[in-house]
Design a protein around this motif. Structure first.
Motif, PDB file in Angstrom:
ATOM      1  N   VAL A  77     -10.132  15.089  -1.534  1.00 11.63           N
ATOM      2  CA  VAL A  77      -9.590  14.442  -2.731  1.00 11.63           C
ATOM      3  C   VAL A  77     -10.597  14.582  -3.869  1.00 11.63           C
ATOM      4  CG1 VAL A  77      -8.193  12.761  -1.436  1.00 11.63           C
ATOM      5  CG2 VAL A  77     -10.534  12.175  -2.086  1.00 11.63           C
ATOM      6  N   THR A  78     -10.123  14.406  -5.077  1.00 10.70           N
ATOM      7  CA  THR A  78     -11.058  14.379  -6.197  1.00 10.70           C
ATOM      8  C   THR A  78     -11.888  13.100  -6.103  1.00 10.70           C
ATOM      9  OG1 THR A  78      -9.550  13.199  -7.668  1.00 10.70           O
ATOM     10  CG2 THR A  78      -9.441  15.627  -7.701  1.00 10.70           C
ATOM     11  N   ARG A  79     -13.004  13.088  -6.775  1.00 11.69           N
ATOM     12  CA  ARG A  79     -13.829  11.875  -6.801  1.00 11.69           C
ATOM     13  C   ARG A  79     -13.036  10.719  -7.400  1.00 11.69           C
ATOM     14  NH1 ARG A  79     -19.974  13.478  -7.122  1.00 11.69           N
ATOM     15  NH2 ARG A  79     -20.251  11.314  -7.719  1.00 11.69           N
ATOM     16  N   GLU A  80     -12.232  11.017  -8.410  1.00  9.48           N
ATOM     17  CA  GLU A  80     -11.415   9.983  -9.037  1.00  9.48           C
ATOM     18  C   GLU A  80     -10.432   9.369  -8.037  1.00  9.48           C
ATOM     19  OE1 GLU A  80      -8.160   9.453 -12.648  1.00  9.48           O
ATOM     20  OE2 GLU A  80      -9.250  11.331 -12.472  1.00  9.48           O
ATOM     21  N   VAL A  81      -9.791  10.203  -7.229  1.00 12.11           N
ATOM     22  CA  VAL A  81      -8.843   9.700  -6.229  1.00 12.11           C
ATOM     23  C   VAL A  81      -9.581   8.903  -5.154  1.00 12.11           C
ATOM     24  CG1 VAL A  81      -7.283  10.397  -4.361  1.00 12.11           C
ATOM     25  CG2 VAL A  81      -7.017  11.370  -6.644  1.00 12.11           C
ATOM     26  N   PHE A  82     -10.757   9.349  -4.752  1.00 16.72           N
ATOM     27  CA  PHE A  82     -11.541   8.609  -3.758  1.00 16.72           C
ATOM     28  C   PHE A  82     -11.841   7.193  -4.268  1.00 16.72           C
ATOM     29  CE2 PHE A  82     -15.447   7.214  -1.740  1.00 16.72           C
ATOM     30  CZ  PHE A  82     -15.181   7.463  -0.400  1.00 16.72           C
ATOM     31  N   CYS A  83     -12.279   7.105  -5.506  1.00 19.84           N
ATOM     32  CA  CYS A  83     -12.603   5.790  -6.084  1.00 19.84           C
ATOM     33  C   CYS A  83     -11.345   4.947  -6.243  1.00 19.84           C
ATOM     34  CB  CYS A  83     -13.312   5.967  -7.420  1.00 19.84           C
ATOM     35  SG  CYS A  83     -14.928   6.762  -7.263  1.00 19.84           S
ATOM     36  N   ARG A  84     -10.247   5.578  -6.590  1.00 20.57           N
ATOM     37  CA  ARG A  84      -8.974   4.869  -6.706  1.00 20.57           C
ATOM     38  C   ARG A  84      -8.525   4.340  -5.343  1.00 20.57           C
ATOM     39  NH1 ARG A  84      -3.482   7.473  -9.355  1.00 20.57           N
ATOM     40  NH2 ARG A  84      -2.196   5.609  -9.123  1.00 20.57           N
ATOM     41  N   LEU A  85      -8.684   5.151  -4.303  1.00 18.74           N
ATOM     42  CA  LEU A  85      -8.356   4.699  -2.947  1.00 18.74           C
ATOM     43  C   LEU A  85      -9.168   3.471  -2.561  1.00 18.74           C
ATOM     44  CD1 LEU A  85      -8.065   7.935  -0.771  1.00 18.74           C
ATOM     45  CD2 LEU A  85      -6.392   6.094  -0.910  1.00 18.74           C
ATOM     46  N   LEU A 140       0.834  -1.213   0.000  1.00 19.57           N
ATOM     47  CA  LEU A 140       0.000   0.000   0.000  1.00 19.57           C
ATOM     48  C   LEU A 140       0.866   1.260   0.000  1.00 19.57           C
ATOM     49  CD1 LEU A 140      -2.846  -1.113   2.421  1.00 19.57           C
ATOM     50  CD2 LEU A 140      -3.110  -0.427   0.016  1.00 19.57           C
ATOM     51  N   ALA A 141       1.945   1.252   0.760  1.00 17.66           N
ATOM     52  CA  ALA A 141       2.847   2.409   0.774  1.00 17.66           C
ATOM     53  C   ALA A 141       3.382   2.678  -0.630  1.00 17.66           C
ATOM     54  CB  ALA A 141       3.991   2.177   1.756  1.00 17.66           C
ATOM     55  N   ASN A 142       3.697   1.627  -1.360  1.00 16.09           N
ATOM     56  CA  ASN A 142       4.195   1.780  -2.729  1.00 16.09           C
ATOM     57  C   ASN A 142       3.094   2.226  -3.690  1.00 16.09           C
ATOM     58  OD1 ASN A 142       6.678   0.860  -1.804  1.00 16.09           O
ATOM     59  ND2 ASN A 142       6.322  -1.239  -2.475  1.00 16.09           N
ATOM     60  N   ARG A 143       1.900   1.737  -3.472  1.00 12.21           N
ATOM     61  CA  ARG A 143       0.798   1.976  -4.396  1.00 12.21           C
ATOM     62  C   ARG A 143       0.131   3.344  -4.212  1.00 12.21           C
ATOM     63  NH1 ARG A 143      -3.646  -2.564  -5.470  1.00 12.21           N
ATOM     64  NH2 ARG A 143      -2.675  -2.745  -7.482  1.00 12.21           N
ATOM     65  N   LEU A 144       0.024   3.816  -2.973  1.00 11.93           N
ATOM     66  CA  LEU A 144      -0.706   5.061  -2.691  1.00 11.93           C
ATOM     67  C   LEU A 144       0.186   6.282  -2.878  1.00 11.93           C
ATOM     68  CD1 LEU A 144      -2.776   3.974   0.457  1.00 11.93           C
ATOM     69  CD2 LEU A 144      -3.386   3.818  -1.964  1.00 11.93           C
ATOM     70  N   ASN A 145       0.931   6.319  -3.961  1.00 12.43           N
ATOM     71  CA  ASN A 145       1.859   7.410  -4.230  1.00 12.43           C
ATOM     72  C   ASN A 145       1.175   8.673  -4.751  1.00 12.43           C
ATOM     73  OD1 ASN A 145       1.173   6.497  -6.744  1.00 12.43           O
ATOM     74  ND2 ASN A 145       3.248   5.983  -7.376  1.00 12.43           N
ATOM     75  N   TYR A 146      -0.119   8.671  -4.842  1.00  9.63           N
ATOM     76  CA  TYR A 146      -0.877   9.808  -5.342  1.00  9.63           C
ATOM     77  C   TYR A 146      -1.483  10.654  -4.218  1.00  9.63           C
ATOM     78  CZ  TYR A 146      -4.362   6.105  -4.790  1.00  9.63           C
ATOM     79  OH  TYR A 146      -5.122   5.071  -4.296  1.00  9.63           O
ATOM     80  N   LEU A 147      -1.261  10.266  -2.966  1.00 10.27           N
ATOM     81  CA  LEU A 147      -1.740  11.075  -1.836  1.00 10.27           C
ATOM     82  C   LEU A 147      -0.903  12.348  -1.712  1.00 10.27           C
ATOM     83  CD1 LEU A 147      -2.306   8.248   0.797  1.00 10.27           C
ATOM     84  CD2 LEU A 147      -4.033   9.435  -0.568  1.00 10.27           C
ATOM     85  N   LEU A 148      -1.328  13.281  -0.871  1.00  9.65           N
ATOM     86  CA  LEU A 148      -0.596  14.535  -0.697  1.00  9.65           C
ATOM     87  C   LEU A 148       0.849  14.319  -0.274  1.00  9.65           C
ATOM     88  CD1 LEU A 148      -3.231  16.780   1.108  1.00  9.65           C
ATOM     89  CD2 LEU A 148      -2.348  17.047  -1.209  1.00  9.65           C
ATOM     90  N   GLU A 149       1.049  13.363   0.605  1.00  5.25           N
ATOM     91  CA  GLU A 149       2.398  13.032   1.046  1.00  5.25           C
ATOM     92  C   GLU A 149       2.578  11.522   0.903  1.00  5.25           C
ATOM     93  OE1 GLU A 149       0.288  15.986   3.452  1.00  5.25           O
ATOM     94  OE2 GLU A 149       0.287  13.880   3.983  1.00  5.25           O
ATOM     95  N   PRO A 150       3.814  11.083   0.673  1.00  8.04           N
ATOM     96  CA  PRO A 150       4.042   9.636   0.657  1.00  8.04           C
ATOM     97  C   PRO A 150       3.851   9.057   2.053  1.00  8.04           C
ATOM     98  CG  PRO A 150       6.112  10.838   0.425  1.00  8.04           C
ATOM     99  CD  PRO A 150       5.007  11.849   0.416  1.00  8.04           C
ATOM    100  N   ILE A 151       3.414   7.814   2.120  1.00  2.26           N
ATOM    101  CA  ILE A 151       3.257   7.150   3.417  1.00  2.26           C
ATOM    102  C   ILE A 151       4.257   6.015   3.512  1.00  2.26           C
ATOM    103  CG2 ILE A 151       0.829   7.778   3.730  1.00  2.26           C
ATOM    104  CD1 ILE A 151       0.128   4.894   2.879  1.00  2.26           C
ATOM    105  N   GLN A 152       4.627   5.708   4.738  1.00  2.00           N
ATOM    106  CA  GLN A 152       5.531   4.588   4.963  1.00  2.00           C
ATOM    107  C   GLN A 152       5.251   3.976   6.322  1.00  2.00           C
ATOM    108  OE1 GLN A 152       9.389   6.456   4.623  1.00  2.00           O
ATOM    109  NE2 GLN A 152       9.615   6.551   6.825  1.00  2.00           N
ATOM    110  N   PRO A 153       5.571   2.703   6.483  1.00  2.00           N
ATOM    111  CA  PRO A 153       5.368   2.056   7.787  1.00  2.00           C
ATOM    112  C   PRO A 153       6.208   2.746   8.861  1.00  2.00           C
ATOM    113  CG  PRO A 153       5.755   0.417   6.076  1.00  2.00           C
ATOM    114  CD  PRO A 153       6.055   1.753   5.470  1.00  2.00           C
ATOM    115  N   ILE A 154       5.586   2.988  10.023  1.00  2.00           N
ATOM    116  CA  ILE A 154       6.333   3.584  11.134  1.00  2.00           C
ATOM    117  C   ILE A 154       6.366   2.659  12.343  1.00  2.00           C
ATOM    118  CG2 ILE A 154       5.912   5.962  10.435  1.00  2.00           C
ATOM    119  CD1 ILE A 154       3.853   6.030  12.838  1.00  2.00           C
TER     120      ILE A 154
END
Length: 160
Positions: free
Chosen positions: A142-150, A72-86
């Protein structure tokens, strides 16, 4: 089933709204998708939380959850900030991911938090934190497109 198209169709049934919160609940290929929507218009939506209950992860080991989280961290690269396991908590069987780095504005930090845990729950929220104050849930816009992608990406997280 095309998850993105299905979620977009469900959003279309809601119509536009801004003065009330609405819950979106649907089942896609055996996965339960829930979202707390704060606003919806023709271009975008804001939500407080999106979660997917995935039976394929109900009995997953911590190693499997960590692998899903990294995917998911690799895939959700379209969010405002990148995410990573903490944090990986083997005892509680939970993996926590956050925006890295968080958004900084006027001393306030804003960040996404994604939690992957037993019994197969994947949950995404946005938080804000000012110095000296507890963190608070913020609406993610988020845009509707990003919501559906999420929704699609969270539903597909357990797939090989």
């Amino acid at each position: 089933m095309n998850t993105r198209a299905y979620v977009e169709g469900q959003l279309a049934q809601f119509g536009e709204f801004s003065a009330e919160e609405r819950a979106l609940t649907l089942v896609v290929d055996g996965r339960r998708v829930e979202a707390e929507l704060a606003e919806l218009n023709s271009l975008a939506c804001s939500f407080r939380r999106m979660a997917v209950n995935d039976p394929a992860l109900a009995d997953a080991s911590i190693d499997r959850l960590a692998k899903v989280s990294q995917g998911l961290a690799n895939r959700l690269n379209y969010l405002l900030e990148p995410i990573q396991p903490i944090e990986v908590d083997a005892d509680a069987c939970v993996v926590q991911l956050r925006s890295c780095p968080p958004q900084q504005e006027e001393g306030r930090r804003s960040y996404y938090e994604l939690v992957v845990k037993k019994p197969g729950v994947i949950s995404l929220s946005r938080y804000t934190k000012a110095p000296g104050e507890p963190r608070a849930v913020a609406t993610a816009l988020v845009t509707r497109e990003v919501f559906c992608r999420l929704a699609n990406d969270l539903c597909a997280a357990s797939l090989p």
